[in-house]
Design a protein around this motif. Sequence first.
Motif, PDB file in Angstrom:
ATOM      1  N   ARG A 226       9.752  -3.240  11.804  1.00  0.00           N
ATOM      2  CA  ARG A 226       8.820  -3.815  12.791  1.00  0.00           C
ATOM      3  C   ARG A 226       7.390  -3.325  12.596  1.00  0.00           C
ATOM      4  O   ARG A 226       6.448  -3.998  12.999  1.00  0.00           O
ATOM      5  N   ASP A 227       7.214  -2.142  12.017  1.00  0.00           N
ATOM      6  CA  ASP A 227       5.866  -1.574  11.900  1.00  0.00           C
ATOM      7  C   ASP A 227       5.730  -0.887  10.551  1.00  0.00           C
ATOM      8  O   ASP A 227       6.397   0.107  10.270  1.00  0.00           O
ATOM      9  N   LEU A 228       4.877  -1.443   9.692  1.00  0.00           N
ATOM     10  CA  LEU A 228       4.631  -0.862   8.364  1.00  0.00           C
ATOM     11  C   LEU A 228       3.285  -0.166   8.276  1.00  0.00           C
ATOM     12  O   LEU A 228       2.812   0.147   7.189  1.00  0.00           O
ATOM     13  N   GLU A 233      -2.143   2.505   5.886  1.00  0.00           N
ATOM     14  CA  GLU A 233      -3.347   3.234   6.256  1.00  0.00           C
ATOM     15  C   GLU A 233      -4.221   3.472   5.043  1.00  0.00           C
ATOM     16  O   GLU A 233      -3.753   3.441   3.894  1.00  0.00           O
ATOM     17  N   GLN A 234      -5.496   3.752   5.282  1.00  0.00           N
ATOM     18  CA  GLN A 234      -6.460   3.935   4.204  1.00  0.00           C
ATOM     19  C   GLN A 234      -6.021   5.067   3.280  1.00  0.00           C
ATOM     20  O   GLN A 234      -5.782   6.179   3.718  1.00  0.00           O
ATOM     21  N   GLY A 235      -5.905   4.756   1.976  1.00  0.00           N
ATOM     22  CA  GLY A 235      -5.546   5.771   1.004  1.00  0.00           C
ATOM     23  C   GLY A 235      -4.086   6.150   0.990  1.00  0.00           C
ATOM     24  O   GLY A 235      -3.710   7.124   0.338  1.00  0.00           O
ATOM     25  N   THR A 236      -3.227   5.423   1.685  1.00  0.00           N
ATOM     26  CA  THR A 236      -1.806   5.753   1.769  1.00  0.00           C
ATOM     27  C   THR A 236      -0.982   4.581   1.263  1.00  0.00           C
ATOM     28  O   THR A 236      -1.202   3.439   1.649  1.00  0.00           O
ATOM     29  N   THR A 237      -0.027   4.876   0.365  1.00  0.00           N
ATOM     30  CA  THR A 237       0.884   3.855  -0.127  1.00  0.00           C
ATOM     31  C   THR A 237       2.341   4.249   0.034  1.00  0.00           C
ATOM     32  O   THR A 237       3.226   3.411  -0.170  1.00  0.00           O
ATOM     33  N   VAL A 238       2.628   5.523   0.379  1.00  0.00           N
ATOM     34  CA  VAL A 238       3.995   5.987   0.592  1.00  0.00           C
ATOM     35  C   VAL A 238       4.053   6.671   1.945  1.00  0.00           C
ATOM     36  O   VAL A 238       3.153   7.448   2.295  1.00  0.00           O
ATOM     37  N   GLY A 239       5.095   6.396   2.706  1.00  0.00           N
ATOM     38  CA  GLY A 239       5.199   7.024   4.019  1.00  0.00           C
ATOM     39  C   GLY A 239       6.552   6.776   4.664  1.00  0.00           C
ATOM     40  O   GLY A 239       7.412   6.075   4.130  1.00  0.00           O
ATOM     41  N   ARG A 240       6.711   7.392   5.829  1.00  0.00           N
ATOM     42  CA  ARG A 240       7.946   7.251   6.601  1.00  0.00           C
ATOM     43  C   ARG A 240       7.698   6.298   7.773  1.00  0.00           C
ATOM     44  O   ARG A 240       6.630   6.306   8.367  1.00  0.00           O
ATOM     45  N   TYR A 241       8.725   5.525   8.095  1.00  0.00           N
ATOM     46  CA  TYR A 241       8.647   4.647   9.244  1.00  0.00           C
ATOM     47  C   TYR A 241      10.072   4.305   9.676  1.00  0.00           C
ATOM     48  O   TYR A 241      11.046   4.632   8.977  1.00  0.00           O
ATOM     49  N   ILE A 242      10.180   3.660  10.799  1.00  0.00           N
ATOM     50  CA  ILE A 242      11.486   3.266  11.340  1.00  0.00           C
ATOM     51  C   ILE A 242      11.838   1.875  10.803  1.00  0.00           C
ATOM     52  O   ILE A 242      11.057   0.934  10.950  1.00  0.00           O
ATOM     53  N   GLY A 251       9.175   4.343   2.561  1.00  0.00           N
ATOM     54  CA  GLY A 251       8.708   3.116   1.942  1.00  0.00           C
ATOM     55  C   GLY A 251       7.516   3.375   1.041  1.00  0.00           C
ATOM     56  O   GLY A 251       6.709   4.269   1.290  1.00  0.00           O
ATOM     57  N   ALA A 252       7.424   2.595  -0.036  1.00  0.00           N
ATOM     58  CA  ALA A 252       6.296   2.666  -0.965  1.00  0.00           C
ATOM     59  C   ALA A 252       5.713   1.269  -1.114  1.00  0.00           C
ATOM     60  O   ALA A 252       6.449   0.287  -1.258  1.00  0.00           O
ATOM     61  N   ARG A 253       4.406   1.212  -1.053  1.00  0.00           N
ATOM     62  CA  ARG A 253       3.700  -0.081  -1.134  1.00  0.00           C
ATOM     63  C   ARG A 253       2.876  -0.137  -2.408  1.00  0.00           C
ATOM     64  O   ARG A 253       2.260   0.841  -2.825  1.00  0.00           O
TER      65      ARG A 253
END
Length: 633
Positions: A226-228, A233-242, A251-253
Motif C-alpha cells: 500500500r505504501d512504497l 525518498e530522495q537518495g533512497t532505493t532500498v528500504g523496509r516497508y509493510i 524492497g529495492a527500486r
Amino acid sequence: MLFQARSRMSITDRLRWSYLVSSTLPLMLVGALLIGTLFQVQQRNALASQQALADQISGSIASFLYDIEQILLRAGRELQTDQSAADLLTAAQRLAVSSPDLRTITVLNGEGERIVWASSDQLVNQGPQPNSLPEALISAALNVGQGGRSSITTSVGGRPIFMVVIPIRDLQGNQIIGVLVAEVSAARIEQILRLTVQGTGKVAFLVDPQQQMLLNDGTLGWQAPRDLSPIFEQGTTVGRYIGGDDQQMIGARSPVAPVNAASWSVVVEQPTSELFVEVYRSVLLLAGLVALVGILALTWAFHQARRIVEPIGKLSAGANALAEGQLNHRIEVASVDELGHLATTFNAMAERLQKSQRKIEEQNERLRSGLALARDIQQGLLPAVPPWRSELLSIYGRSLPASEVGGDFYSYMALPDGRAAVAIGDISGKGVAAALLMALTSSTLESQAHFLDHPAAMLKALHEALRPRLQANHMNAAIMVAVFSADARSVTIANAGMIAPLLARRAPAEPVGCSFIEVGGLPIGTPLSSFYQEVTIPLAPGDTLILLSDGIVEAHNDLGQIYGFEQLEALVAALPPDLEVFEMVEQIIRSVLEFAGNAEPHDDITIIATRPVARMSLAVGDGPAADALAEVG
C-alpha cells in the motif's frame, strides 16, 4: 590454605591459566567484532543483491524499450505523411510485422488526424480496433517534437499494452509533419519480470512515478504493497516497508532508463525473514567457528607456535613473490611433515604456473600471428581496382575492421552488356565467425551476379542460397547492390538491411544537393519472406553515390555521442565539388575517426564512393574518332 593451594600449581598450569586469560579475552573481542562486521557485511550484501536484481530487470526492460524505440525511429524516417495512402499503408504494415511486440501502428498527419492504421499478424482476424491514443503525448510530439511512452494499460483483448509516440519529420529533418503512434505489447516486460525472479522467492513489479502498479510478475496470491514511499525518498532505493499481506518487506527500486520525471521503476521485494535467513545462518556459523578456533588455539597454539610460524612465514613470502610475478621463486623444504609437504606442493605449483605461463605466451603469440594473417587475407579479398574502364566510372572503397578481422566487405563486378555492379555488405557480429561468413557471402554474391540482371533478383537469390547457413549460426547479412548502366547515366539500387545510400549532386546547372536515397529491405538470412524492392536513379556526370556501413553513422565518442546521419550529410554537402572520390572517402573516414577520438571502435567502418566521369556526347558512332572523343571526355 589458599596460598598453599596456589603454590602447588605447576608452571605449566600457571602458563595455561595465563594464556587462557591473555588469549581468550582478545579472541572473544575479535570474534564479537568479526561477527558484528559479518552481520553488517552480509546484510549489505543481501540488500545489494536485491538492488542488483532490480537493476538487472530495469536494464533488460530498458534494452527492450530501446530496441522498440530504435525500430520506430528508423521507421519514422521512412513514413512520410505526404506519401500516397497505399505506400504509407504498406510501410506501416511492414513496420507492424517487423517486431512481435508491435501490435498496431497509427500514423497521424500534422493536424493530429489519423491517416493510416496497421496491425500485426496476430490482430489481423480481430478487425481494426485501435485503442484510444495518448492525446498529451501526441500534442507534445506535434508541438515540441518530443516523443514519449504512455502508461501500461489493458487492451481490448485484455492484454497489457502501452503506447510509444514518435514525431515524424520531413526528409530534411527540419519540420514535424506527423506523428507515429505504436501500440506495444507489454508481455515481454511481464516475461522479464517473471523469469528474472523465478525460483528466488522474490516478487518483481513495475510502478509509475506516482507509485501506482503497472505490471507484476504474475506471482499467485501476491498483493501489492500500500505504501512504497520508503524506497522513493530522495537518495533512497532500498528500504523496509509493510507488504500487501502485512509482512515486513525489503524492497529495492531501480528506475528504467532513461531516468526522468516520467520514468517507470522496477521494484523487487522479499519478506525480511526470508532475505536475511542466510545472514543469520552465517552469523551462527561464524560464532561456532570462533568458539572452536578459540578452543583449538588454547590447546595447540603455544605448543606448535615455534614450529608453525617460521614455515608459514616462508610460505607467505613465497605467495607474495608469486603474486608479484616471480614464478621462479622456490621455498626451501626444511622438514618432512605436513608443512614440508605443503612447501613441496607450493614449489610444484610454482613450476606448473611457470610452464603454463610460457605455454600461454606461446599460444597468444600464435593467435596474434594467425589473426594478423587473417586480417591480411581478408583485406586482400577486397578489390583494389574496378574491373571496368576508369574513364567511365571512378570508384574508391575502404574498410576498417573494428577488431583484427571484421564482417564488412565490398565488391566490384563487371556485368554483361557493359554494366557495372558495386556491392557493400555487413555481417552481423564481429571476429573470425563474421569474417568467414563475409568471405562466403562475397563469393556467393559475385557468382550470382553474372546470371541475374537486377539487384533485387541478386539479393533474393543470395537470400535463398545463404539463409540455411546464416540461420544455423543465428546471424544475418546486410547487403546493398548498385548496378550502373553501360553509359553510367543511371544506377539501380536494391537494399537488404544496409544504411541508405547517400547521393551528392554536382550538376553545374543545379545547386549542390545531398540526400539519402530511400530504399530498404530486411537483411539476408532472416526467417521472414525475401522481398526486395529496387529504385533507379538518373545520374549526371560528377554526381557521387556513397555506400556505407552503419559503423560510420553509429560511431561513438568518449561521451557516448554518435556521429549520426545529419553530421555525415552536412560533411558531404560541404566538400568541394571537384574533390576526387578517394579524397572524399578519406575525408569522411578522417572525420569519423576524429569524432570517435580514443573511444573503443563500435563497429567495422566501410565506405565506397562512385562517380560517373564527365564525358563528351558521342554523336559520330564508334571508331577512332569516338575513342578520341571519349579520351578527351
